[in-house]
Design a protein around this motif. Structure first.
Motif, PDB file in Angstrom:
ATOM      1  N   LEU A 525       0.828  -1.210   0.000  1.00  0.00           N
ATOM      2  CA  LEU A 525       0.000   0.000   0.000  1.00  0.00           C
ATOM      3  C   LEU A 525       0.862   1.260   0.000  1.00  0.00           C
ATOM      4  N   GLN A 526       1.973   1.237   0.746  1.00  0.00           N
ATOM      5  CA  GLN A 526       2.782   2.456   0.799  1.00  0.00           C
ATOM      6  C   GLN A 526       3.502   2.702  -0.525  1.00  0.00           C
ATOM      7  N   ARG A 527       3.756   1.665  -1.295  1.00  0.00           N
ATOM      8  CA  ARG A 527       4.329   1.870  -2.623  1.00  0.00           C
ATOM      9  C   ARG A 527       3.315   2.551  -3.545  1.00  0.00           C
ATOM     10  N   LEU A 528       2.063   2.108  -3.467  1.00  0.00           N
ATOM     11  CA  LEU A 528       1.017   2.766  -4.261  1.00  0.00           C
ATOM     12  C   LEU A 528       0.849   4.217  -3.829  1.00  0.00           C
ATOM     13  N   ALA A 529       0.858   4.445  -2.513  1.00  0.00           N
ATOM     14  CA  ALA A 529       0.686   5.804  -1.997  1.00  0.00           C
ATOM     15  C   ALA A 529       1.832   6.707  -2.430  1.00  0.00           C
ATOM     16  N   TYR A 530       3.036   6.198  -2.360  1.00  0.00           N
ATOM     17  CA  TYR A 530       4.201   7.021  -2.693  1.00  0.00           C
ATOM     18  C   TYR A 530       4.232   7.348  -4.184  1.00  0.00           C
ATOM     19  N   TYR A 531       3.809   6.405  -5.014  1.00  0.00           N
ATOM     20  CA  TYR A 531       3.722   6.696  -6.452  1.00  0.00           C
ATOM     21  C   TYR A 531       2.761   7.866  -6.697  1.00  0.00           C
ATOM     22  N   GLY A 536       1.965  13.627  -7.995  1.00  0.00           N
ATOM     23  CA  GLY A 536       0.936  14.643  -7.793  1.00  0.00           C
ATOM     24  C   GLY A 536      -0.442  14.190  -8.196  1.00  0.00           C
ATOM     25  N   GLU A 537      -0.747  12.902  -8.004  1.00  0.00           N
ATOM     26  CA  GLU A 537      -2.034  12.352  -8.420  1.00  0.00           C
ATOM     27  C   GLU A 537      -2.841  11.902  -7.200  1.00  0.00           C
ATOM     28  N   ASP A 543      -4.143  -0.706 -14.376  1.00  0.00           N
ATOM     29  CA  ASP A 543      -2.982  -1.367 -14.973  1.00  0.00           C
ATOM     30  C   ASP A 543      -1.693  -0.899 -14.322  1.00  0.00           C
ATOM     31  N   ARG A 544      -1.617   0.423 -14.077  1.00  0.00           N
ATOM     32  CA  ARG A 544      -0.406   0.962 -13.435  1.00  0.00           C
ATOM     33  C   ARG A 544      -0.282   0.444 -12.008  1.00  0.00           C
ATOM     34  N   ALA A 545      -1.391   0.359 -11.295  1.00  0.00           N
ATOM     35  CA  ALA A 545      -1.367  -0.155  -9.926  1.00  0.00           C
ATOM     36  C   ALA A 545      -0.867  -1.603  -9.895  1.00  0.00           C
ATOM     37  N   PHE A 594      -4.905   8.726   4.533  1.00  0.00           N
ATOM     38  CA  PHE A 594      -4.224   7.432   4.560  1.00  0.00           C
ATOM     39  C   PHE A 594      -3.119   7.384   3.499  1.00  0.00           C
ATOM     40  N   GLN A 595      -3.379   7.975   2.349  1.00  0.00           N
ATOM     41  CA  GLN A 595      -2.362   8.031   1.294  1.00  0.00           C
ATOM     42  C   GLN A 595      -1.140   8.796   1.783  1.00  0.00           C
ATOM     43  N   ASP A 596      -1.346   9.945   2.413  1.00  0.00           N
ATOM     44  CA  ASP A 596      -0.225  10.747   2.891  1.00  0.00           C
ATOM     45  C   ASP A 596       0.554  10.011   3.980  1.00  0.00           C
ATOM     46  N   TYR A 597      -0.148   9.340   4.873  1.00  0.00           N
ATOM     47  CA  TYR A 597       0.502   8.653   5.981  1.00  0.00           C
ATOM     48  C   TYR A 597       1.391   7.519   5.465  1.00  0.00           C
ATOM     49  N   LEU A 598       0.848   6.701   4.559  1.00  0.00           N
ATOM     50  CA  LEU A 598       1.610   5.573   4.030  1.00  0.00           C
ATOM     51  C   LEU A 598       2.721   6.043   3.089  1.00  0.00           C
ATOM     52  N   GLY A 599       2.444   7.063   2.297  1.00  0.00           N
ATOM     53  CA  GLY A 599       3.482   7.601   1.419  1.00  0.00           C
ATOM     54  C   GLY A 599       4.638   8.179   2.206  1.00  0.00           C
ATOM     55  N   ALA A 600       4.357   8.833   3.333  1.00  0.00           N
ATOM     56  CA  ALA A 600       5.422   9.370   4.188  1.00  0.00           C
ATOM     57  C   ALA A 600       6.294   8.249   4.731  1.00  0.00           C
ATOM     58  N   LYS A 601       5.676   7.138   5.084  1.00  0.00           N
ATOM     59  CA  LYS A 601       6.434   5.990   5.577  1.00  0.00           C
ATOM     60  C   LYS A 601       7.396   5.477   4.495  1.00  0.00           C
ATOM     61  N   ALA A 602       6.898   5.407   3.262  1.00  0.00           N
ATOM     62  CA  ALA A 602       7.755   4.964   2.154  1.00  0.00           C
ATOM     63  C   ALA A 602       8.894   5.953   1.919  1.00  0.00           C
TER      64      ALA A 602
END
Length: 995
Positions: A525-531, A536-537, A543-545, A594-602
């Motif tokens: 999940l954090q890889r998806l969030a960080y992408y 900026g999406e 397909d990309r996911a 949740f996206q920001d939280y997991l992306g920050a972890k990544a």
């Protein structure tokens, strides 16, 4: 015997005499009363003429319980004998709450006995929470039965029929008004257009008519809740300057329900933090317009066609859509069915409601083309309604000022909002309970959470928006009443609950099923969030996911047991509770938080500190950086904050302010940090304290309670500096702010004390009243009451000659609680309960009256005996024009709004010298004005439909005393016809604003 059938076996002859004792008997002439009666005024155990004591009330409850037990039959006792006493206490407390209800008898009958029982249950603070399951079921059944007989008793009173006839007449008038608006707004339509609009409206209601309730369950059927039941309207505060009539000071600008921001405005930019309810408001407005059932005050929605345009979806396309492609751009299945040119015809007729959600959810590089797209649409299609939403710092203050957008900001949830949200969340959760034991446990959690939010400062500081409040409710239930401290700990616990615990505890998996542990899911999940964050999406193609998941699998071998990337992504969509498919072929997180939280972890694990710092200027990255500090180790925190400070020092003043405040806000997530870095962050933030203006004061408040330690004392501050410091502290709704605010209570500046008076609703009622309100100097100050308890405390410690009453204060309360000889200035705001202004006729010294957002108060005639000098009459929607205005012979200053057509058939008081007109159309007849107000000295005219038609000033030359004319949002012609008169084009000067 099952307790659920006991109430049904209670005969009316047994219950009715007991119920009758709860209420005072009718006196002579009662049948002549033609308005609804507040239930609390009918009870016999309140007031000076009570006939039933509290002891008598308990005896009555005991008798009802005893008769129920006797009705069970021999050998069929539904509960043990030792539970009769606590059951009686619970029932007595609930019946006693009749005296606390704000509804009237007509409303109670309309809502039904179960709604009345539910209200009493909550007013009594869930008195059955500690009863056994059987005793609780018997209590609820007895309360339902009693309420059924209470409503029957109401309908038998001689006043009831007369009042309901009056109400039905009022409803008929309202219906006629709405039909008139609809006829005026709807053009002649082809049968094809009309048929499609009906189909589109049905689709919109179904598409947007439910909300996801965070943490209730993961299955779609149980995780959603009807919008009507779950929607909670928060408050919004205008960010535009406004001058009170006549320059009157001491009165703060009114907060209004967020859903009323479009009332009187064609174009609104609404700002709110993550999770504050912006998207929910968009849904609610779309559904209200599609149903053609707008609430009172939002008649602007009648005949409108809603277009919900989430920018995170439409901005991913090569070009932003033209009206013909609105439906296609949001992947609507009805796109191919719309008649050719339909959207163009709707917008050309000025019938569109365009809801553009999430400026902050698109990359900064796309925001300028979005503004240009908006500007082109506004030029091509004037007369439509527009709502654009954004996080507070995503765009500049004046980002849409050139397009005549009014700005509003969503306020944090008040304590009353938190209470209401917690109740609604648990009501929704109760529908998913599998048995009575689970429902009883949920009731206990509900009562305990109310207590925790009320008493724990750190918890109430977190629960200030619907997302966090919902998360807290879910965790509190999942952890059986235990909550972890702090924001990061809450998010960690929420992820654990969503990813593993709920499936395990609800036995989703059968023996032998492959289960994916929490850590592998987080890694994917954090890889998806960080992408999404890096690009900026807010959503990505499926397909990309799948490609991102496939690339991660070698590093996450535990996930390979589920199969290939498409199967693993399916699992995350179905079971994680964090991902969803908003349309076929796209994937997004259920909430940006949740996206920001997991992306920050990544980001921290990859240690992309340069990427974090280089994007710190972008509002999309602010929460990511805060959470990165939370995820980091002490050395990593120090490095990240050090580089953030270096960047801030190299920027201009406005950019450096945001970066220094961002660094300051990060300290709240850094319990372990090098003292030198902490001191540097604090020292640089002090360079912006005290704040220089209201906007910076609000920005400073976003840092949170840490700021309270840095704000200076009142000594040595200018009046403006003191006001801005109070604005900052008052927007941090924790108990720690109260002692600081109390230091300003005796400040000589009225604006400072007005801000203190208007902030009461954000804090604990008793403590804020004791430490702040009681100490405020009363000279020239409006005291604000947002509840009957506020009003009671103010009146008990009066006199308070200047009052603002916000919300639905009823006519009986106005008569009973306002002392006629004391009140000289009164403002009623957002009050749908008052229809008969005779409720104010005893205020024999009343000189100033504001009626802002009081849609039922149509007749001013009952005020004719008062010495009114100033009246402000601004109903939501501007209609109808009030009756009896000409009877106010002492009136000197008037501010009033009217609709599309000037009220030429209505007379104005002859002595008016100051007139403020808010025109909801686009024309004004100045010849009529000159004839109607021959003594006019000051005239202000503002148009809601911008731009207004040119205003001809020549007819005003007949006014011998005219001194100033101000016209807002329309050009003027013939100003030379008014020699010696000051003519202004633009906004009136600001007289101060509260934060």
């Amino acid at each position: 015997m099952d307790p659920a059938v006991i109430g049904a076996r209670l005969a009316s002859s047994a219950v009715a005499p007991l119920v009758k004792k709860l209420f005072v008997p009718e006196g002579p002439g009662a049948g002549l009363v033609d308005r609804p009666v507040r239930i609390s005024s009918l009870v016999s155990f309140r007031g000076e003429k009570r006939t039933l004591t509290d002891k008598d009330l308990r005896k009555l409850a005991a008798e009802l319980v005893e008769r129920a037990m006797a009705g069970a039959g021999p050998g069929e006792r539904p509960i043990p004998a030792d539970e009769a006493e606590p059951l009686t206490d619970a029932l007595a407390r609930s019946l006693h709450s009749l005296g606390d209800l704000t509804m009237d008898d007509v409303q109670a009958v309309r809502f039904g006995h179960r709604v009345l029982a539910k209200d009493l249950h909550y007013k009594a603070e869930l008195p059955d929470a500690h009863l056994s399951l059987n005793a609780s079921r018997l209590y609820r059944d007895l309360l339902d039965t009693a309420c059924l007989h209470i409503l029957h008793f109401f309908t038998q009173r001689s006043t009831f029929v007369a009042r309901t006839l009056v109400e039905q007449s009022g409803q008929l008038t309202e219906l006629i008004t709405k039909i008139d608006i609809l006829i005026e707004r709807l053009p002649s339509q082809s049968a094809q257009d009309a048929a499609f609009e009906r189909r589109y409206a049905d689709y919109t209601v179904k598409k947007h008519g439910t909300l996801t309730i965070v943490g209730i369950d993961l299955s779609h059927s149980e995780a959603t809740w009807p919008l009507d039941a779950a929607y909670l309207s928060l408050e919004a505060v205008s960010q535009d300057d406004e001058r009170p009539l006549g320059g009157e000071g001491g009165a703060p600008l009114a907060a209004l329900p967020a859903d009323r921001a479009l009332s009187g405005h064609e174009r609104v930019l609404l700002r709110g933090v993550a999770g504050s309810g912006k998207t929910t408001l968009v849904q609610w407005l779309a559904v209200s317009a599609a149903r053609q059932e707008p609430p009172r005050g939002l008649e602007q929605l009648i005949g409108r066609v809603p277009f919900v345009l989430p920018l995170r979806t439409i901005a991913r396309q090569d070009a932003l859509p033209s009206p013909a492609r609105f439906l296609a751009s949001v992947h609507s299945p009805l796109d191919a069915a719309q008649p050719t040119g339909w959207a163009d015809r709707v917008l050309t007729a000025g019938r569109g409601l365009l809801l553009i959600d999430g400026i902050d959810e698109i990359p900064e590089r796309d925001r300028e083309r979005t503004r240009a797209w908006l500007a082109d649409l506004l030029i091509a299609y004037p007369g439509n309604l527009w709502l654009v939403t954004s996080r507070p710092s995503a765009v500049a203050d004046d980002w849409l000022a050139a397009q005549d957008f009014s700005e509003f900001a969503l306020s944090p949830m008040s304590r009353d909002d938190m209470t209401a949200f917690i109740d609604r969340w648990h009501d929704a959760a109760r529908q998913t309970c599998r048995d009575d034991d689970e429902r009883a446990a949920l009731g206990a959690y509900q009562a305990a959470l109310h207590t925790a939010v009320r008493t724990k400062q750190d918890l109430s500081g977190l629960a200030t928006n619907p997302l966090m409040c919902g998360l807290i409710c879910a965790l509190h239930r999942a952890r059986r009443g235990y909550l972890p401290p702090g924001r990061k700990a809450l998010y960690d616990a929420a992820l654990s609950m969503l990813l593993t615990r709920r499936d395990t505890e609800r036995h989703v998996y059968a023996p032998g099923d492959i289960q994916l542990d929490e850590e592998p899911q987080i890694q994917l999940l954090q890889r998806l969030a960080y992408y999404l964050i890096r690009n900026g999406e807010a959503e990505l193609d499926r397909d990309r996911a799948e490609t991102i998941v496939a690339e991660a699998l070698p590093s996450v071998p535990a996930a390979q047991a589920l199969g290939d990337a498409p199967r693993i992504l399916n699992h995350l969509l179905l079971r994680s509770g964090l991902l969803r498919e908003p349309s076929v072929g796209t994937v997004e997180f259920v909430h940006r938080t949740f996206q920001d939280y997991l992306g920050a972890k990544a980001a921290v694990e990859a240690w992309d500190v340069g990427l974090l710092v280089n994007n710190a200027h972008d509002s999309q990255w602010e929460d990511v950086i805060r959470m990165a500090v939370a995820h980091g180790r002490p050395r990593e925190r120090a490095e990240l904050l050090g580089k953030l400070l270096d960047l801030a020092r190299s920027k201009n003043s406005q950019s450096s302010l945001r970066l220094f405040l961002l660094a300051m806000a990060c300290l709240d997530h850094a319990p372990d940090l090098e003292p030198e870095i902490r001191e540097q962050v604090t020292r640089h933030a002090m360079g912006f304290i005290p704040p220089l203006d209201v906007q910076r004061a609000r920005e400073l408040a976003t840092v949170g309670p840490l700021v309270l330690e840095l704000l200076p004392p009142p000594q040595g501050l200018t009046d403006q500096q003191a006001e801005y410091c109070v604005v900052t502290a008052s927007r941090i709704p924790v108990d720690a702010a109260i002692p600081y605010l109390a230091r300003f209570a005796d400040h000589p500046a009225t604006a400072v004390r007005a801000q203190l008076a208007s902030s009461w609703g954000r804090f604990d009622t008793e403590r804020y009243f004791t430490e702040v309100i009681l100490r405020l100097g009363r000279e020239g100050l409006y005291f604000v009451a947002e509840s009957l308890e506020h009003l009671r405390l103010l009146q008990d410690t009066g006199p308070r000659p200047h009052l603002i009453l916000r919300g639905h204060v009823g006519e009986d309360d106005l008569r009973d609680r306002l002392r006629g000889e004391e009140v000289t200035r009164l403002r009623l705001e957002g009050n749908e309960a008052v229809a008969d202004l005779g409720a104010l006729s005893h205020l024999t010294h009343l000189e100033t009256l504001y009626l802002n957002g009081c849609p039922e108060a149509h007749d001013l005639t009952p005020l004719s005996g008062l010495p009114l000098r100033t009246l402000v009459y601004v109903p939501p929607g501007g209609e109808p024009f009030p009756r009896g205005l000409a009877t106010l012979r002492t009136l000197d200053q008037l501010k009033i709004s009217f609709g599309e057509h000037p009220p030429t058939r209505f007379g104005f008081p002859p002595e008016i010298t100051w007139l403020d007109l808010f025109v909801r159309g686009n024309t004004i007849d100045t010849t009529w004005l000159a004839t109607t107000c021959p003594r006019l000295r000051h005239l202000n005219v503002a148009f809601a439909a911008t731009p207004g038609h040119p205003v001809d000033l020549a007819p005003l030359s007949t006014l011998p005393d005219l001194e100033t004319v101000t016209v807002v949002d329309a050009p003027v012609t013939n100003p030379d016809a008014l020699p010696g008169v000051t003519v202004n084009e633009g906004r009136p000067l600001d007289d101060g604003e509260t934060g």
